[in-house]
Scaffold this active site. Structure first.
Site, mmCIF file in Angstrom:
data_model
loop_
_atom_site.group_PDB
_atom_site.id
_atom_site.type_symbol
_atom_site.label_atom_id
_atom_site.label_comp_id
_atom_site.label_asym_id
_atom_site.label_seq_id
_atom_site.Cartn_x
_atom_site.Cartn_y
_atom_site.Cartn_z
ATOM 1 N N CYS A 113 2.565 0.702 16.425
ATOM 2 C CA CYS A 113 2.711 0.887 14.981
ATOM 3 C C CYS A 113 3.915 1.738 14.587
ATOM 4 O O CYS A 113 4.354 1.698 13.438
ATOM 5 C CB CYS A 113 1.438 1.505 14.404
ATOM 6 S SG CYS A 113 -0.052 0.595 14.841
ATOM 7 N N HIS A 238 3.130 4.201 7.897
ATOM 8 C CA HIS A 238 2.489 3.060 8.550
ATOM 9 C C HIS A 238 1.266 2.652 7.745
ATOM 10 O O HIS A 238 0.417 3.488 7.395
ATOM 11 C CB HIS A 238 2.094 3.414 9.976
ATOM 12 C CG HIS A 238 1.172 2.419 10.592
ATOM 13 N ND1 HIS A 238 1.405 1.054 10.560
ATOM 14 C CD2 HIS A 238 -0.007 2.572 11.244
ATOM 15 C CE1 HIS A 238 0.418 0.424 11.160
ATOM 16 N NE2 HIS A 238 -0.450 1.323 11.583
ATOM 17 N N ASN A 268 -3.265 -4.103 8.226
ATOM 18 C CA ASN A 268 -2.483 -3.385 9.234
ATOM 19 C C ASN A 268 -1.704 -4.409 10.043
ATOM 20 O O ASN A 268 -2.266 -5.150 10.845
ATOM 21 C CB ASN A 268 -3.425 -2.577 10.132
ATOM 22 C CG ASN A 268 -2.687 -1.764 11.186
ATOM 23 O OD1 ASN A 268 -1.522 -1.996 11.467
ATOM 24 N ND2 ASN A 268 -3.393 -0.815 11.786
#
Length: 312
Positions: A113, A238, A268
């Site tokens: 990430c 993020h 995500n």
């Protein structure tokens, strides 16, 4: 050149949208349960005929077009991803082939990430050192391919997509020094492992670490840019969970900043999440050319990287 800058950005998401209501037909969940815990309403899911390099290439092509550049103008391709199926050729080489980029240095960056902000720092360093003239920096992941769709703790989180940036030399720094590092002893907290590979995480551990440790790190990234959080026009963290993003932005102290909340419609998307959200802010005109924007990635390994950039 005294620095480098982001000349243009671009993003891409697959056409298929998966809603919370549709997910509730696959696992024991509901729209209210998902929204209250992670803030996600929808996510985009790539089909079996849409590999990671295709997502990456679409985003990169948009960034190139926005910059007014041809593929031959690029001599470095960096792709941040943790969902590549094959070891070789890597995603960067495949993107270069799809776009017709002649003889670039082509490397993948697997920091999950935090991959895009690591890759962006690498491009900045490479351009400033004179080892490259212009770089394509891409974050692309197909999280749906590594997800157990019977596990409601993870399948409600993920989405697929890509975001890209063109980095080139500049007389004044448009990409500030990176603040990066890791917490190796917490590497187990976010995982993509096994055969077949599957995404898993210890959500509470990640939440506690992010909400308690990251604000100070993000402020350090601002200090390296010679700015205070109050100077920021936007904060792009993020896009993991709205319950992490909103408290984090508040604790950083970026009181005048637009806060990216793309997680609500994209889920995500791992390494894609920061460039995807950043590109959307630019496209919608929510930030202007020259505005200082904090990009900060965190997640697998447990790694983090952040820097302040100037909006293209």
């Amino acid at each position: 050149m005294n620095g480098s800058r982001i000349a243009a950005v671009g993003h891409y998401q697959p056409a298929k949208v998966l809603t919370n209501e549709e997910l509730s037909g696959l696992v024991d969940t509901s729209d209210e349960w998902i929204r209250s815990r992670v803030g996600i309403r929808t996510r985009h899911i790539a089909g079996p005929d849409e590999p990671v390099d295709e997502l990456a290439s679409h985003a990169a092509a948009k960034a190139l077009a926005s910059a007014g550049l041809a593929p031959a103008d690029i001599d470095l391709v960096l792709v941040a991803t943790s969902t590549a199926v094959d070891r070789s050729p890597n995603m960067a080489a495949r993107v270069a082939a799809r776009l017709g980029i002649p003889s670039p240095a082509a490397m993948d960056v697997n920091v999950v990430c935090a991959g895009f902000t690591h890759a962006l720092a690498t491009a900045d360093h490479t351009v400033r050192a004179g080892a490259a003239t212009r770089a394509l920096v891409i974050g692309a992941d197909k999280m749906s391919a590594v997800t157990d769709w019977s596990d409601r703790t993870t399948c409600v989180l993920v989405g697929d997509g890509a975001g890209a940036a063109v980095v080139e030399g500049a007389d004044a720094p448009g990409i500030s020094p990176v603040l990066w590092g890791s917490v190796p002893e917490m590497g187990h907290a976010v995982r993509i492992e096994g055969e077949p590979a599957r995404f898993a995480q210890e959500g509470q551990s990640v939440y506690r670490w992010a909400t308690t440790k990251l604000p100070a790190l993000a402020r350090q990234a601002c200090e390296r840019a010679g700015l205070t959080p109050e100077d920021l026009a936007a904060v792009v963290l993020h896009q993991a969970n709205l319950r992490i993003i909103e408290p984090l932005a508040e604790k950083i102290g970026a009181v005048n900043a637009v806060v990216a909340r793309d997680v609500t419609e994209s889920g995500n998307t791992s390494a894609a999440s920061i460039p995807l959200a950043f590109s959307k802010l630019v496209e919608r005109g929510e930030i202007s050319t020259g505005d200082p924007v904090l990009l900060f990635g965190f997640g697998g390994n447990l790694s983090y990287a952040g820097q302040v950039v100037r909006c293209p």
